[in-house]
Design a protein around this motif. Structure first.
Motif, PDB file in Angstrom:
ATOM      1  N   GLY A 102       0.836  -1.192   0.000  1.00 10.96           N
ATOM      2  CA  GLY A 102       0.000   0.000   0.000  1.00 10.96           C
ATOM      3  C   GLY A 102       0.871   1.241   0.000  1.00 10.96           C
ATOM      4  O   GLY A 102       1.723   1.426  -0.858  1.00 10.96           O
ATOM      5  N   ALA A 103       0.659   2.105   0.988  1.00  7.02           N
ATOM      6  CA  ALA A 103       1.407   3.368   1.044  1.00  7.02           C
ATOM      7  C   ALA A 103       2.609   3.282   1.970  1.00  7.02           C
ATOM      8  O   ALA A 103       3.338   4.253   2.121  1.00  7.02           O
ATOM      9  N   SER A 104       2.838   2.140   2.603  1.00 13.99           N
ATOM     10  CA  SER A 104       3.886   2.045   3.609  1.00 13.99           C
ATOM     11  C   SER A 104       4.969   1.057   3.201  1.00 13.99           C
ATOM     12  O   SER A 104       4.679  -0.041   2.728  1.00 13.99           O
ATOM     13  N   SER A 105       6.236   1.474   3.416  1.00 11.05           N
ATOM     14  CA  SER A 105       7.376   0.611   3.123  1.00 11.05           C
ATOM     15  C   SER A 105       7.814  -0.128   4.370  1.00 11.05           C
ATOM     16  O   SER A 105       7.596   0.334   5.505  1.00 11.05           O
ATOM     17  N   ASN A 106       8.476  -1.272   4.131  1.00  4.19           N
ATOM     18  CA  ASN A 106       8.935  -2.075   5.265  1.00  4.19           C
ATOM     19  C   ASN A 106      10.266  -2.731   4.901  1.00  4.19           C
ATOM     20  O   ASN A 106      10.611  -2.867   3.727  1.00  4.19           O
ATOM     21  N   ILE A 107      11.026  -3.116   5.919  1.00  2.88           N
ATOM     22  CA  ILE A 107      12.314  -3.799   5.740  1.00  2.88           C
ATOM     23  C   ILE A 107      12.201  -5.181   6.369  1.00  2.88           C
ATOM     24  O   ILE A 107      11.682  -5.325   7.485  1.00  2.88           O
ATOM     25  N   MET A 108      12.693  -6.185   5.646  1.00  2.00           N
ATOM     26  CA  MET A 108      12.682  -7.552   6.170  1.00  2.00           C
ATOM     27  C   MET A 108      13.908  -8.279   5.633  1.00  2.00           C
ATOM     28  O   MET A 108      14.629  -7.758   4.772  1.00  2.00           O
ATOM     29  N   LEU A 109      14.148  -9.445   6.169  1.00  2.00           N
ATOM     30  CA  LEU A 109      15.239 -10.264   5.642  1.00  2.00           C
ATOM     31  C   LEU A 109      14.879 -10.745   4.246  1.00  2.00           C
ATOM     32  O   LEU A 109      13.712 -11.033   3.942  1.00  2.00           O
ATOM     33  N   MET A 110      15.859 -10.800   3.383  1.00  2.20           N
ATOM     34  CA  MET A 110      15.624 -11.214   2.001  1.00  2.20           C
ATOM     35  C   MET A 110      15.256 -12.698   1.961  1.00  2.20           C
ATOM     36  O   MET A 110      15.926 -13.528   2.588  1.00  2.20           O
ATOM     37  N   PRO A 111      14.175 -13.052   1.253  1.00  3.05           N
ATOM     38  CA  PRO A 111      13.809 -14.470   1.128  1.00  3.05           C
ATOM     39  C   PRO A 111      14.928 -15.252   0.456  1.00  3.05           C
ATOM     40  O   PRO A 111      15.702 -14.724  -0.339  1.00  3.05           O
ATOM     41  N   SER A 112      14.979 -16.520   0.764  1.00  2.00           N
ATOM     42  CA  SER A 112      16.076 -17.342   0.254  1.00  2.00           C
ATOM     43  C   SER A 112      16.045 -17.463  -1.256  1.00  2.00           C
ATOM     44  O   SER A 112      17.085 -17.607  -1.903  1.00  2.00           O
ATOM     45  N   TYR A 113      14.828 -17.407  -1.891  1.00  2.00           N
ATOM     46  CA  TYR A 113      14.779 -17.540  -3.349  1.00  2.00           C
ATOM     47  C   TYR A 113      15.456 -16.371  -4.041  1.00  2.00           C
ATOM     48  O   TYR A 113      15.920 -16.497  -5.170  1.00  2.00           O
ATOM     49  N   LEU A 114      15.498 -15.199  -3.365  1.00  2.00           N
ATOM     50  CA  LEU A 114      16.247 -14.076  -3.925  1.00  2.00           C
ATOM     51  C   LEU A 114      17.696 -14.100  -3.466  1.00  2.00           C
ATOM     52  O   LEU A 114      18.616 -13.811  -4.235  1.00  2.00           O
ATOM     53  N   LYS A 115      17.860 -14.445  -2.196  1.00  2.00           N
ATOM     54  CA  LYS A 115      19.206 -14.434  -1.638  1.00  2.00           C
ATOM     55  C   LYS A 115      20.068 -15.539  -2.241  1.00  2.00           C
ATOM     56  O   LYS A 115      21.256 -15.327  -2.539  1.00  2.00           O
ATOM     57  N   ASP A 116      19.478 -16.707  -2.413  1.00  2.45           N
ATOM     58  CA  ASP A 116      20.264 -17.853  -2.855  1.00  2.45           C
ATOM     59  C   ASP A 116      20.136 -18.128  -4.355  1.00  2.45           C
ATOM     60  O   ASP A 116      21.073 -18.624  -4.977  1.00  2.45           O
ATOM     61  N   TYR A 117      18.959 -17.801  -4.945  1.00  2.00           N
ATOM     62  CA  TYR A 117      18.737 -18.160  -6.353  1.00  2.00           C
ATOM     63  C   TYR A 117      18.627 -16.942  -7.265  1.00  2.00           C
ATOM     64  O   TYR A 117      19.053 -16.971  -8.406  1.00  2.00           O
ATOM     65  N   ILE A 118      17.950 -15.942  -6.809  1.00  2.00           N
ATOM     66  CA  ILE A 118      17.843 -14.676  -7.546  1.00  2.00           C
ATOM     67  C   ILE A 118      17.206 -14.885  -8.917  1.00  2.00           C
ATOM     68  O   ILE A 118      17.783 -14.567  -9.952  1.00  2.00           O
ATOM     69  N   THR A 119      16.031 -15.489  -8.957  1.00  2.00           N
ATOM     70  CA  THR A 119      15.282 -15.602 -10.211  1.00  2.00           C
ATOM     71  C   THR A 119      13.852 -15.161  -9.960  1.00  2.00           C
ATOM     72  O   THR A 119      13.308 -15.330  -8.865  1.00  2.00           O
ATOM     73  N   GLU A 120      13.219 -14.624 -10.996  1.00  2.00           N
ATOM     74  CA  GLU A 120      11.829 -14.197 -10.858  1.00  2.00           C
ATOM     75  C   GLU A 120      10.919 -15.407 -10.735  1.00  2.00           C
ATOM     76  O   GLU A 120       9.835 -15.320 -10.155  1.00  2.00           O
ATOM     77  N   PHE A 121      11.356 -16.538 -11.279  1.00  2.00           N
ATOM     78  CA  PHE A 121      10.560 -17.750 -11.220  1.00  2.00           C
ATOM     79  C   PHE A 121      10.259 -18.128  -9.777  1.00  2.00           C
ATOM     80  O   PHE A 121       9.121 -18.449  -9.429  1.00  2.00           O
ATOM     81  N   HIS A 122      11.289 -18.061  -8.918  1.00  2.00           N
ATOM     82  CA  HIS A 122      11.078 -18.377  -7.502  1.00  2.00           C
ATOM     83  C   HIS A 122      10.177 -17.340  -6.837  1.00  2.00           C
ATOM     84  O   HIS A 122       9.348 -17.668  -5.982  1.00  2.00           O
ATOM     85  N   TYR A 123      10.359 -16.088  -7.217  1.00  2.00           N
ATOM     86  CA  TYR A 123       9.522 -15.032  -6.652  1.00  2.00           C
ATOM     87  C   TYR A 123       8.050 -15.260  -6.981  1.00  2.00           C
ATOM     88  O   TYR A 123       7.169 -15.147  -6.129  1.00  2.00           O
TER      89      TYR A 123
END
Length: 833
Positions: A685-706
């Protein structure tokens, strides 16, 4: 294809002061309000699967799509660099937590973190030409340390050795710290003593003087009591006695009295009375024919004389014995009591009357009362009045003695009486009368000066109180002690100031020496070297040209030797980032433990440039430097890199990972672990947040996993209450996921509508209803042009959850191993049934 050139030596120079330990880092951020961040509480949101809070590490990679809040977060760090909030961020509220102390939005001016941020604001502030090419902007010049000069280096090293450090416990800085402590101790002792005395003065002034109604001093303060103490310390000052204080207090209660209109008049007549009486008392008379018997008995003579008045012409017989009076009795008696004696008797009676009248006058002479006088005169009047009464009593006795003498002669007319010498003192009586009349005059004059006298009385009473107070606290001795402490404090302060000036002079000398090594032209050369060595742009350069005054230098972008305009967005990005990297070698940055924040440096760059950007960061910032002992040292204290580009994120995985050593614990040996973390910035929505990066981005980095993760989030319709974004994007995410998943599942199909055919083939033609439902969501929910009314209807959450579970179940049934691998990539547990 462009090849990566080896960086020149000028790019790889490393100042020994850059090879530092970790230093202080920023651990976490709470953002109550800052741009798109609202209510971010780090400890609640940045946790791993075990619910452990994860802080920032030395190296931090942040990923977020465009408009997720990456630049906004970088502005928090830039506010630390500039020590002020960005424009139009009024009402912001955040707190940065770190090992050098916490910094809130209200304390930006005073923190000690050295932060350097590359973001859009950095470009606007330093390279406005790149932002406003059409209307013309500027590029701020900067100097970097030039070629090494051994003589200057030796001079700088000698001064630095002389300066020393507190940590090294040597040199001027260490000595300054000792002087600082002595200055603070002496100043504290002086301040404590001075404030202590002031507190006692202030308390007495407020509680004992100001609140005392007798003094009427409503604005009495510490300055007033100091002046009063000075007055009581002057030679000749004498404080009021207890009795005098009582008198002054009575005066304060005194009301105005009416004037005493009379005066005391005492006219003594004893002398004139004595002058009259003395001839009468001493006069000698003899009868014509004396009766011897009466002469011999004065009492009988008096009795006979008194009897003559009772018998002559009244009786013929004796009233005493009843005998007839002799026929010649009156002749005989008249011959004894002659006319001369009768005249004497009459004169004596007149004298006695005069003396008696004088006695009566004296008795009621002083009719004044003490109540008619004011307090000061009243006491004196009582004394003078009493003394006058006593003197008049003596005078009265003299009158009474004279009267008695006259009466004695009267009783014995033929016997002279001696006059006694008077005892009274007429001058004393006159003096007392004068004193009383003076008191009357003084008391009458008091009416006109009563208020003035009361003011003087109050002043005298107040000074008596202050005098006693100053004596009780040994004021003069305390002033002497404080003066000694001040001298000690001033001496210590002067010693500190002199030492501080010596250090400042030495530091100024170092700056002057380093200024000889600075060269603004080398700043442009460094940017050009970066552009040429890493990106192969030898056509575009940053030229250092003399200013109009020939005393300054300005930077100008050129292409093939001519001023360059209409730069592409990619060229602007390359120039701006090389400028930032080169500026890290300016005197304000070089040699410091920097916290570096690089926000999304990829903009309109092709694949080669993205790789070269990564290479530049790795070579000049991230790559560790080997120390003589074989351990690694880093050019940064803490590094943040954010991006929206998945290709660049993939390259960032190859950055040199810093290591940190965990201390040994009981039963556990010390070991080294990686000192980096991956974070994700999302906007709901209108608010941003910070979280730990999911493993599919951290370890694989593909849109398919996302895409798989987004579909998985929709399997439970209750999740929409907390995060509705995956449900709104479900149709588009499902379409893209199935296209990728089924393309690799069925890489070839001869039907033109191969996408739909792949769906039918995967889900099975016998399940027409399910295929139709998936196809509807896959197309209708991911497009609005054919069914625009869908944009005005609520999302059908139960239907989406049903399709999500159907697709997930089908994938699981088709290939359990692949499905569980996908679950593992998004941090979810394996499915067993």
């Amino acid at each position: 294809m462009r090849t990566l050139r080896k960086p020149s030596n000028i790019l790889l120079q490393i100042d020994a002061t850059q090879l530092r330990g970790m230093g202080s880092v920023i651990n976490q951020i709470d953002i109550a309000s800052f741009g798109s961040f609202q209510g971010l509480e780090w400890k609640k949101t940045v946790r791993d699967s075990g619910k452990n809070v994860k802080p920032f590490q030395r190296l931090n990679i942040l990923y977020g799509r465009n408009y997720s809040g990456k630049t906004t977060l970088s502005r928090v760090f830039r506010s630390l660099e500039t020590h002020k909030l960005p424009l139009n961020y009024f009402g912001s509220s955040f707190t940065v937590y770190g090992e050098k102390g916490n910094v809130a939005h209200t304390g930006l001016a005073g923190h000690s973190y050295d932060v350097r941020v590359y973001n859009r604001d950095f470009v606007t502030d330093n390279l406005s030409f790149l932002v406003n090419q059409e209307i013309g902007g500027v590029i701020k010049t900067f100097a970097i340390v030039g070629e090494q000069n051994k003589e200057i280096d030796d001079a700088i090293a000698a001064i630095e050795a002389k300066l020393g450090s507190v940590e090294g416990k040597a040199g001027l800085r260490f000595a300054l710290e000792a002087k600082r402590k002595e200055r603070d101790r002496a100043k504290s002792a002086y301040t404590t003593a001075s404030n202590g005395l002031d507190d006692r003065l202030r308390s007495h002034a407020a509680e004992k003087i100001k609140k005392n109604p007798n003094f009427r001093s409503p604005v009495y303060n510490i300055e007033h009591i100091r002046r009063d103490i000075a007055t009581t310390s002057k030679p000749g000052f004498v404080a009021l006695t207890t009795e005098e204080q009582a008198g002054r207090l009575k005066l304060l209660k005194q009301e105005a009295l009416p004037d005493i209109t009379d005066t005391l008049v005492v006219a003594l007549k004893l002398d004139s009375l004595t002058a009259t009486a003395e001839p009468l008392l001493s006069k000698t008379i003899t009868p014509t024919k004396a009766i011897e018997e009466l002469l011999k008995d004065s009492a009988l003579q008096l009795w006979v004389k008194q009897g003559m008045g009772h018998h002559r012409e009244k009786r013929s017989t004796c009233a005493f014995c009843r005998q007839d009076l002799p026929h010649d009795i009156w002749q005989v008696l008249d011959e004894h009591f002659s006319k001369e004696s009768g005249d004497l008797e009459a004169s004596l009676d007149a004298a006695i009357t005069s003396v008696t009248n004088e006695i009566g006058t004296i008795t009621g002479l002083n009719t004044f009362a003490g109540a008619q006088f004011y307090v000061d005169e009243r006491a004196a009047f009582e004394v003078s009045g009493k003394a006058l009464s006593q003197a008049l009593a003596v005078y009265k006795k003299d009158l009474e003695a004279l009267k008695k003498s006259l009466e004695t002669r009267k009783n014995n007319l033929f016997q002279p009486v001696a006059l006694k010498t008077p005892s009274h003192d007429a001058q004393e009586i006159a003096r007392h009368v004068a004193d009383i009349n003076a008191l009357i005059a003084a008391s009458n004059s008091k009416t006109a000066t009563l208020e003035k006298d009361k003011t003087a009385a109050r002043d005298a009473l107040r000074l008596a109180d202050v005098f006693a107070f100053a004596d009780a606290i040994t004021y003069e001795e305390e002033l002497g002690r404080i003066a000694t402490l001040k001298t000690t404090s001033d001496t210590a302060g002067t010693a500190f100031t002199d030492a501080e000036k010596e250090i400042r002079d030495a530091e100024t000398e170092v700056q002057a020496l380093r200024a000889k090594q600075k060269d603004e032209r080398k700043g442009a050369e460094r940017v050009n070297a970066l552009l040429n060595n890493f990106f192969g742009h030898d056509g575009i350069k940053l030229e250092a040209r003399d200013g109009a005054d020939n005393a300054t230098v300005k930077f100008e972008i050129t292409r093939n030797g001519k001023s360059a305009y209409n730069l592409s967005e990619g060229e602007c990005s390359l120039i701006a980032f090389c400028y930032f990297i080169a500026k890290l070698d300016d005197p304000e940055s070089k040699g410091k433990d920097l916290i570096i924040y690089i926000d999304d440096p990829i903009s309109s760059l092709d694949g080669n440039h993205i790789f070269f950007m990564f290479s530049l960061i790795e070579s000049l910032i991230a790559k560790p430097v080997k120390k003589p002992d074989g351990s690694n040292s880093y050019r940064y204290k803490q590094l943040f890199i954010s991006t929206h580009n998945l290709d660049f994120l993939k390259y960032l995985k190859r950055l040199s990972i810093p290591m940190k050593k965990l201390p040994a614990a009981e039963g556990v040996k010390a070991k080294s672990v990686s000192d980096h973390e991956h974070f994700m910035i999302e906007r709901n929505g209108a608010s941003s947040n910070i979280m730990l990066m999911p493993s599919y981005l951290k370890d694989y980095i593909t849109e398919f996993h996302y895409l798989f993760h987004q579909i998985y989030k929709c399997k439970d319709q209750a999740a929409a209450a907390e995060n509705h974004e995956p449900f709104f994007g479900f149709g588009n995410n499902l379409r893209k996921f199935l296209e990728a998943f089924l393309f690799f599942k069925f890489p070839y199909h001869d039907d033109k509508n191969d996408s739909f055919e792949r769906i039918k083939k995967f889900f099975g033609e016998e399940e027409d209803t399910a295929v139709a439902l998936v196809n509807r969501l896959n197309n209708e929910f991911s497009h609005l042009e054919a069914v625009p009314d869908r944009g005005f209807k609520p999302v059908e959450i139960p239907e989406i959850a049903k399709v999500a579970n159907y697709v997930l179940d089908k994938i699981y049934a088709s290939d359990k191993v692949q499905y569980n691998s996908l679950l593992k990539s998004i941090g979810e547990p394996e499915r067993v049934s």
